[in-house]
Design a protein around this motif. Sequence first.
Motif: not given
Length: 212
Positions: A121-128, A150-158, A174-182
Amino acid sequence: MDRLDTIAENIHLSFETRTKVRDKALEQTRLLIRHCANAIRAIHREDQELARNHLRDAGELAHDLTKNAVDHPDFYYAGYTQDALKEYAEAHLTYALINGDSIPNPEELNIEAVPYIKGLAETSGELRRRCLDMLRRGRSEEAERILGDMDDIYAVLVTMDYPNAITGGLRRQTDIVRSITERTRGDLTLSLRQEQLENKLQAFEDIIARGQ
């Protein structure tokens, strides 16, 4: 009273042993987090050899920490240890995703599911951060690939719809990942539209120049 003295002495020895183990675990977690942070910094600077060196050192520390699970499971499952292992997972996953490698599974990292999935989940921040860096460098295709990850990560987390007591509070992450991804999707969309507009203007200028 002699018996009580013996019991007390044994308890002292037990506490002293546990204190030494705890102090060592705290030192190892600090070093582990430091190596993981340095690895991620090296990844963003595209110094992959340095990143691998830090990941190797982090792996040795993580291996020592996991051995505590046998004799001292309460220290292994303590927050500071689990947080350090989460950082370890994040560093490895960030390295793999940014470099387009196959991501390691929990067994390959020798960690359990909770620190692994929270690290993911926290990897999304580094990917952004990587995505924005690629946009600034004009590497839009690479940025689009990262957004796909990032989309794939969120799809798994949800899909991890379990109580927080099981996942360690993953739902909030997971909510934070969704926000970061959008937010990243919005930034990428604006950048691509800007790029398209600039290309059209350049093409129009070329036509005008040829007409003259």
